[in-house]
Design a protein around this motif. Structure first.
Motif, short mmCIF file in Angstrom:
data_model
loop_
_atom_site.label_atom_id
_atom_site.label_comp_id
_atom_site.label_asym_id
_atom_site.label_seq_id
_atom_site.Cartn_x
_atom_site.Cartn_y
_atom_site.Cartn_z
N ILE A 56 36.55 40.26 33.68
CA ILE A 56 36.51 39.36 32.52
C ILE A 56 36.45 40.14 31.22
O ILE A 56 37.12 39.81 30.24
CB ILE A 56 35.31 38.39 32.64
N SER A 57 35.66 41.21 31.19
CA SER A 57 35.55 41.99 29.96
C SER A 57 36.82 42.76 29.65
O SER A 57 37.21 42.91 28.49
CB SER A 57 34.37 42.97 30.06
N SER A 58 37.52 43.25 30.69
CA SER A 58 38.76 44.01 30.48
C SER A 58 40.00 43.13 30.49
O SER A 58 41.08 43.56 30.06
CB SER A 58 38.90 45.08 31.56
N LYS A 59 39.84 41.89 31.03
CA LYS A 59 40.96 40.95 31.18
C LYS A 59 42.04 41.51 32.11
O LYS A 59 43.20 41.11 32.04
CB LYS A 59 41.56 40.57 29.82
N LYS A 60 41.66 42.44 32.98
CA LYS A 60 42.59 43.04 33.93
C LYS A 60 42.11 42.81 35.36
O LYS A 60 40.91 42.76 35.62
CB LYS A 60 42.70 44.55 33.68
N LYS A 61 43.08 42.69 36.28
CA LYS A 61 42.73 42.49 37.67
C LYS A 61 42.11 43.75 38.27
O LYS A 61 41.32 43.67 39.20
CB LYS A 61 43.98 42.10 38.47
N PHE A 62 42.52 44.89 37.76
CA PHE A 62 41.98 46.14 38.27
C PHE A 62 41.89 47.14 37.11
O PHE A 62 42.67 47.07 36.16
CB PHE A 62 42.83 46.71 39.40
N THR A 63 40.92 48.04 37.22
CA THR A 63 40.72 49.04 36.17
C THR A 63 41.04 50.45 36.66
O THR A 63 41.12 51.37 35.85
CB THR A 63 39.27 49.01 35.67
#
Length: 292
Positions: free
Chosen positions: A30-37
Motif C-alpha cells: 500500500i505504501s509503495s503502490k507496487k505488487k512487489f518491491t
C-alpha cells in the motif's frame, strides 16, 4: 500424539509471526503502490516488468526524437516562409526598377534595399535550433554564411526502423541566392547579379522570371516541409497511443489495486487480532505458575 503446552506456544508464535509477515507485506504494498518491491517477491512479474519498462523507455525516447524533429521542421518552415516574403519584396522592388523612368539615384536606393533583403535572407540561412545550423547539411556546427552551405541529410529514428528527415539542406536553396562563401573570393549569388543589373539598368524586366523561379523553389520546399509536418503529427499520435498502452501494461503488471489491498489489509488485521485473542486463551497459566 500428546500435545504439550510448548507445542501450543510454538505453533501460536509461528502463526502470529506469519500473520505479522502478511500484514507487513500488505502495508508495504500500500505504501509503495507496487505488487512487489524486490524480484524475489514475484520473479515472473519482475522479469516481465523489465521488458515492459524497456518498451516504455524506448517509446519515451522516440517521443523525444519526435520533439526534436518537430523543432527542426517547424523552424525550417518558419525560415522558408520569411525567405519567401523577402523574395516577394525583392520582386516588387525589381518591378519598380524595371520602370524606365527611374533615374540612377532612384535605382541606387532600390539596390540598397535589395542588399538589406539579401542580408536578411542570409541570416535566415543561418537559422539555429539548439545551437545547430539547420540549413548546413551535416555540418550543423558551422555557420553557413561564414563557411558556405554544406549538403547531407540528417535523420532521426522515431519508431522501430522508421526514420524521419529533420533537415533541409540550404545548398540548393540559399546558396544560389547569396553566393558561395566557402571559396576565396566568394562567388556571387543571384541577388548580387540582380543588384548589378539594376544599377546598370540592364534589361531588368527579364529578371522577373528568374525571381519567380527562386520563389517557386522555396514554395516547393515549403510544400515538402508541410508533408513532413503531417508525418510528424501522425507519428506523434501513434507514439502517444503506444505510451498509453505500454504504461497500462506495466501498471497491470506492477501496480496494486489500492482498494483491494486496503480490504485485504483490513481483513488480515481482523484475522491477526483473532489469532492473538485465541492464543491468549490457549496459553493458560500452568501449575508451575502457581508454584513459583
Amino acid at each position: 500424539m500428546r500435545v504439550t503446552q510448548s507445542m501450543l506456544s510454538n505453533n501460536m508464535t509461528r502463526n502470529i509471526s506469519n500473520s505479522y509477515e502478511r500484514l507487513g507485506k500488505l502495508q508495504e504494498q500500500i505504501s509503495s503502490k507496487k505488487k512487489f518491491t524486490k524480484p524475489s517477491d514475484d520473479p515472473v512479474a519482475a522479469m516481465q516488468g523489465l521488458g515492459y519498462r524497456t518498451d516504455l523507455n524506448r517509446i519515451l525516447q522516440y517521443q523525444s526524437n519526435i520533439g526534436e524533429v518537430r523543432n527542426w521542421v517547424d523552424s525550417t518552415d518558419d525560415a522558408l516562409d520569411k525567405t519567401v516574403l523577402a523574395l516577394q519584396k525583392i520582386r516588387e522592388l525589381t518591378v519598380q526598377a524595371s520602370n524606365g523612368t527611374l533615374d540612377a539615384s532612384q535605382r541606387d536606393y532600390i539596390t540598397r534595399e535589395i542588399e538589406q533583403m539579401k542580408q536578411q535572407i542570409q541570416s535566415l540561412g543561418d537559422t539555429e535550433v539548439g545551437g545547430k545550423y539547420i540549413f548546413n547539411g551535416t555540418k550543423t556546427n558551422q555557420r553557413p554564411s561564414s563557411t558556405g552551405f554544406s549538403g547531407g541529410v540528417i535523420e532521426l529514428e522515431v519508431y522501430n526502423g522508421i526514420k524521419l528527415q529533420i533537415n533541409t539542406p540550404g545548398k540548393q536553396l540559399f546558396e544560389p541566392l547569396v553566393g558561395d562563401t566557402s571559396i576565396t573570393p566568394a562567388s556571387p549569388g543571384y541577388l548580387d547579379t540582380l543588384i548589378t543589373k539594376i544599377k546598370n539598368d540592364d534589361n531588368i524586366s527579364a529578371e522577373l522570371a528568374n525571381m519567380d523561379k527562386h520563389i517557386d523553389n522555396f514554395l516547393s520546399e515549403r510544400a515538402s516541409i508541410g508533408a513532413r509536418q503531417n508525418r510528424v503529427d501522425l507519428m506523434d499520435d501513434r507514439l502517444s497511443q503506444q505510451e498509453v498502452f505500454s504504461t497500462r501494461i506495466l501498471s497491470n503488471n506492477e501496480d496494486i489495486d489500492i482498494e483491494r489491498a486496503i480490504i485485504d489489509l483490513t481483513t488480515q488485521e481482523s484475522v491477526h487480532r483473532a489469532a492473538l485473542g485465541i492464543g491468549a486463551r490457549i496459553i493458560q497459566p500452568s501449575l508451575m505458575d502457581f508454584l513459583r
